[in-house]
Design a protein around this motif. Sequence first.
Motif, PDB file in Angstrom:
ATOM      1  N   LEU A  65       0.919  -1.311  -0.042  1.00  0.00           N
ATOM      2  CA  LEU A  65      -0.132  -0.070   0.051  1.00  0.00           C
ATOM      3  C   LEU A  65       0.851   1.066   0.097  1.00  0.00           C
ATOM      4  O   LEU A  65       1.879   1.283   0.582  1.00  0.00           O
ATOM      5  N   ALA A  66       0.501   2.097  -0.731  1.00  0.00           N
ATOM      6  CA  ALA A  66       0.988   3.541  -0.797  1.00  0.00           C
ATOM      7  C   ALA A  66       0.069   4.498  -0.454  1.00  0.00           C
ATOM      8  O   ALA A  66      -1.043   4.561  -1.437  1.00  0.00           O
ATOM      9  N   LEU A  67       0.098   5.466   0.438  1.00  0.00           N
ATOM     10  CA  LEU A  67      -0.758   6.506   0.679  1.00  0.00           C
ATOM     11  C   LEU A  67       0.169   7.959   0.780  1.00  0.00           C
ATOM     12  O   LEU A  67       0.009   8.447   1.718  1.00  0.00           O
ATOM     13  N   PRO A  68       0.432   8.465  -0.388  1.00  0.00           N
ATOM     14  CA  PRO A  68       1.328   9.466  -0.583  1.00  0.00           C
ATOM     15  C   PRO A  68       0.540  10.670  -0.411  1.00  0.00           C
ATOM     16  O   PRO A  68      -0.824  10.920  -0.756  1.00  0.00           O
ATOM     17  N   GLU A  69       1.423  11.865  -0.340  1.00  0.00           N
ATOM     18  CA  GLU A  69       0.651  13.296  -0.519  1.00  0.00           C
ATOM     19  C   GLU A  69       1.687  14.274  -0.760  1.00  0.00           C
ATOM     20  O   GLU A  69       2.805  13.747  -0.611  1.00  0.00           O
ATOM     21  N   LEU A  74       4.675   8.582   0.701  1.00  0.00           N
ATOM     22  CA  LEU A  74       4.765   7.340   1.445  1.00  0.00           C
ATOM     23  C   LEU A  74       4.353   6.075   0.568  1.00  0.00           C
ATOM     24  O   LEU A  74       3.379   5.752   0.275  1.00  0.00           O
ATOM     25  N   GLY A  75       5.262   5.019   0.979  1.00  0.00           N
ATOM     26  CA  GLY A  75       4.983   3.909   0.032  1.00  0.00           C
ATOM     27  C   GLY A  75       5.672   3.941  -1.413  1.00  0.00           C
ATOM     28  O   GLY A  75       5.305   2.667  -1.749  1.00  0.00           O
ATOM     29  N   LEU A  76       6.082   4.921  -1.792  1.00  0.00           N
ATOM     30  CA  LEU A  76       6.544   4.859  -3.394  1.00  0.00           C
ATOM     31  C   LEU A  76       7.940   4.969  -3.259  1.00  0.00           C
ATOM     32  O   LEU A  76       8.606   5.336  -2.395  1.00  0.00           O
ATOM     33  N   THR A  77       8.301   4.433  -4.541  1.00  0.00           N
ATOM     34  CA  THR A  77       9.870   4.298  -4.911  1.00  0.00           C
ATOM     35  C   THR A  77      10.152   4.906  -6.255  1.00  0.00           C
ATOM     36  O   THR A  77      11.243   4.801  -6.710  1.00  0.00           O
ATOM     37  N   GLY A  78       9.105   5.195  -6.887  1.00  0.00           N
ATOM     38  CA  GLY A  78       9.314   5.879  -8.270  1.00  0.00           C
ATOM     39  C   GLY A  78       8.830   4.814  -9.155  1.00  0.00           C
ATOM     40  O   GLY A  78       8.445   3.841  -8.862  1.00  0.00           O
ATOM     41  N   GLU A  88      -1.515  12.416  -6.827  1.00  0.00           N
ATOM     42  CA  GLU A  88      -2.844  13.172  -7.311  1.00  0.00           C
ATOM     43  C   GLU A  88      -3.955  12.195  -6.833  1.00  0.00           C
ATOM     44  O   GLU A  88      -4.867  13.002  -6.375  1.00  0.00           O
ATOM     45  N   ALA A  89      -3.844  11.116  -7.070  1.00  0.00           N
ATOM     46  CA  ALA A  89      -5.128  10.188  -6.563  1.00  0.00           C
ATOM     47  C   ALA A  89      -5.132  10.028  -4.842  1.00  0.00           C
ATOM     48  O   ALA A  89      -5.898   9.678  -4.486  1.00  0.00           O
ATOM     49  N   GLY A  90      -3.791  10.273  -4.297  1.00  0.00           N
ATOM     50  CA  GLY A  90      -3.914   9.989  -2.686  1.00  0.00           C
ATOM     51  C   GLY A  90      -3.666   8.637  -2.304  1.00  0.00           C
ATOM     52  O   GLY A  90      -3.649   8.269  -1.276  1.00  0.00           O
ATOM     53  N   ALA A  91      -3.362   7.632  -3.514  1.00  0.00           N
ATOM     54  CA  ALA A  91      -3.307   6.277  -3.022  1.00  0.00           C
ATOM     55  C   ALA A  91      -2.663   5.633  -4.467  1.00  0.00           C
ATOM     56  O   ALA A  91      -2.888   5.943  -5.428  1.00  0.00           O
ATOM     57  N   ALA A  92      -2.013   4.522  -3.871  1.00  0.00           N
ATOM     58  CA  ALA A  92      -1.848   3.447  -4.961  1.00  0.00           C
ATOM     59  C   ALA A  92      -1.370   2.263  -4.396  1.00  0.00           C
ATOM     60  O   ALA A  92      -1.358   1.740  -3.049  1.00  0.00           O
ATOM     61  N   VAL A  93      -1.322   0.996  -5.339  1.00  0.00           N
ATOM     62  CA  VAL A  93      -1.120  -0.284  -4.785  1.00  0.00           C
ATOM     63  C   VAL A  93      -0.070  -0.711  -5.664  1.00  0.00           C
ATOM     64  O   VAL A  93       0.121  -0.664  -6.887  1.00  0.00           O
ATOM     65  N   ILE A  94       1.067  -1.257  -4.987  1.00  0.00           N
ATOM     66  CA  ILE A  94       2.411  -1.836  -5.950  1.00  0.00           C
ATOM     67  C   ILE A  94       2.354  -3.260  -5.727  1.00  0.00           C
ATOM     68  O   ILE A  94       2.195  -4.018  -4.706  1.00  0.00           O
ATOM     69  N   ALA A  95       2.285  -3.579  -6.891  1.00  0.00           N
ATOM     70  CA  ALA A  95       2.223  -5.241  -7.083  1.00  0.00           C
ATOM     71  C   ALA A  95       3.878  -5.650  -7.389  1.00  0.00           C
ATOM     72  O   ALA A  95       4.344  -5.378  -8.316  1.00  0.00           O
ATOM     73  N   PRO A 127      11.076  -1.440  -8.144  1.00  0.00           N
ATOM     74  CA  PRO A 127      11.043  -2.508  -7.266  1.00  0.00           C
ATOM     75  C   PRO A 127      11.570  -2.405  -6.085  1.00  0.00           C
ATOM     76  O   PRO A 127      11.520  -3.301  -5.203  1.00  0.00           O
ATOM     77  N   GLY A 128      12.513  -1.114  -5.615  1.00  0.00           N
ATOM     78  CA  GLY A 128      13.025  -1.300  -4.286  1.00  0.00           C
ATOM     79  C   GLY A 128      12.091  -1.252  -3.256  1.00  0.00           C
ATOM     80  O   GLY A 128      10.854  -0.824  -3.399  1.00  0.00           O
ATOM     81  N   GLN A 129      12.596  -1.302  -2.008  1.00  0.00           N
ATOM     82  CA  GLN A 129      11.744  -1.395  -0.841  1.00  0.00           C
ATOM     83  C   GLN A 129      11.521   0.287  -0.476  1.00  0.00           C
ATOM     84  O   GLN A 129      12.511   1.046  -0.465  1.00  0.00           O
ATOM     85  N   PRO A 130      10.269   0.632  -0.202  1.00  0.00           N
ATOM     86  CA  PRO A 130       9.992   1.874   0.172  1.00  0.00           C
ATOM     87  C   PRO A 130      10.329   2.297   1.669  1.00  0.00           C
ATOM     88  O   PRO A 130      10.466   1.359   2.443  1.00  0.00           O
ATOM     89  N   ASP A 131      10.729   3.546   1.880  1.00  0.00           N
ATOM     90  CA  ASP A 131      10.847   3.941   3.275  1.00  0.00           C
ATOM     91  C   ASP A 131       9.535   4.153   4.075  1.00  0.00           C
ATOM     92  O   ASP A 131       8.944   5.054   4.198  1.00  0.00           O
ATOM     93  N   VAL A 132       9.085   2.931   4.709  1.00  0.00           N
ATOM     94  CA  VAL A 132       7.868   3.086   5.450  1.00  0.00           C
ATOM     95  C   VAL A 132       8.165   2.348   7.044  1.00  0.00           C
ATOM     96  O   VAL A 132       9.328   1.506   6.999  1.00  0.00           O
ATOM     97  N   PRO A 133       7.559   2.558   7.753  1.00  0.00           N
ATOM     98  CA  PRO A 133       7.945   2.382   9.296  1.00  0.00           C
ATOM     99  C   PRO A 133       7.483   0.799   9.350  1.00  0.00           C
ATOM    100  O   PRO A 133       6.387   0.305   8.873  1.00  0.00           O
ATOM    101  N   SER A 134       8.246  -0.068  10.209  1.00  0.00           N
ATOM    102  CA  SER A 134       7.543  -1.266  10.599  1.00  0.00           C
ATOM    103  C   SER A 134       6.331  -1.171  11.396  1.00  0.00           C
ATOM    104  O   SER A 134       6.068   0.076  11.772  1.00  0.00           O
ATOM    105  N   LEU A 135       5.704  -2.341  11.434  1.00  0.00           N
ATOM    106  CA  LEU A 135       4.217  -2.032  12.329  1.00  0.00           C
ATOM    107  C   LEU A 135       4.479  -1.827  13.694  1.00  0.00           C
ATOM    108  O   LEU A 135       3.835  -0.774  14.304  1.00  0.00           O
ATOM    109  N   PRO A 136       5.556  -2.436  14.561  1.00  0.00           N
ATOM    110  CA  PRO A 136       5.681  -1.661  15.870  1.00  0.00           C
ATOM    111  C   PRO A 136       5.779  -0.399  16.137  1.00  0.00           C
ATOM    112  O   PRO A 136       5.475   0.349  16.700  1.00  0.00           O
TER     113      PRO A 136
END
Length: 251
Positions: A65-69, A74-78, A88-95, A127-136
């Motif tokens: 999941l990506a929820l950028p603004e 957030l959740g994107l790597t390009g 622009e959409a406020g969201a994306a899904v990365i497969a 395909p790189g890993q996005p900079d997002v926090p772990s669940l904890p």
Amino acid sequence: MSGAVATALVAWGNAWLTGHIGLDEAVDAVEKNAGPQILGGEPAEVTLRRGLGDLRVGGMTALRLALPETGDPLGLTGPPGLNSAAIEAGAAVIAVLGDRAFGLVPAEDRRGSSYVGVRWTTHDASPGQPDVPSLPEADRRLTLAMRDATEVLLTVDDFAGVPPEIADALVDLRDPDRGDHPLAPGYPPRAHRVAALAGRLSLVVDLARQMDDRGLSADQMQRRGEALRLLDGAVRRALVAACNSAFDPVP
């Protein structure tokens, strides 16, 4: 709409990819509230069921999941084309397909006077890993942001003057058993709890942003706006971390 439909696709899609449910059940759950969904554009559009099946055959192993603004991808790597469309959409899904990835960006799909659904436009994704926090980590940040924002809201605004919708939403935060989480079978209990809390706090943010500023000083408006901005960021990170935790090692 975009954030909710993207969250549903990732949650139920990952439940399917991890073997907890079938593809039909996953698609039915995703389309339950947002209507029929298709992937791609004319003339190459396919149903969501067909599109997910094709991606799986092509090697898809996970959905993220990506929820950028603006200013917070957030959740994107390009690459930039995907980032721009997702922001622009406020969201994306990365497969994720091994060393490849595709971005799916949602938009409302209207045809005629009665058909309302969702169209997912595909984009190449890094395909790189996005900079997002772990669940904890996201859980801790959300708890701190909730505490700080609640203090600000009840200090800046006389509680007696807070609309009943916000007062009710704040009370609901204390109820851990409401069962209003957006996740699917197979997710760890902590992910269900964090996603549920994030959903309730998202409602608080939306309602508080609609409150009247009359009677507030410039300092009070600034404090409230900053508290809501920080809370919104923590909510988005919590939802991303919860949805992306389907493949986390079981502690």
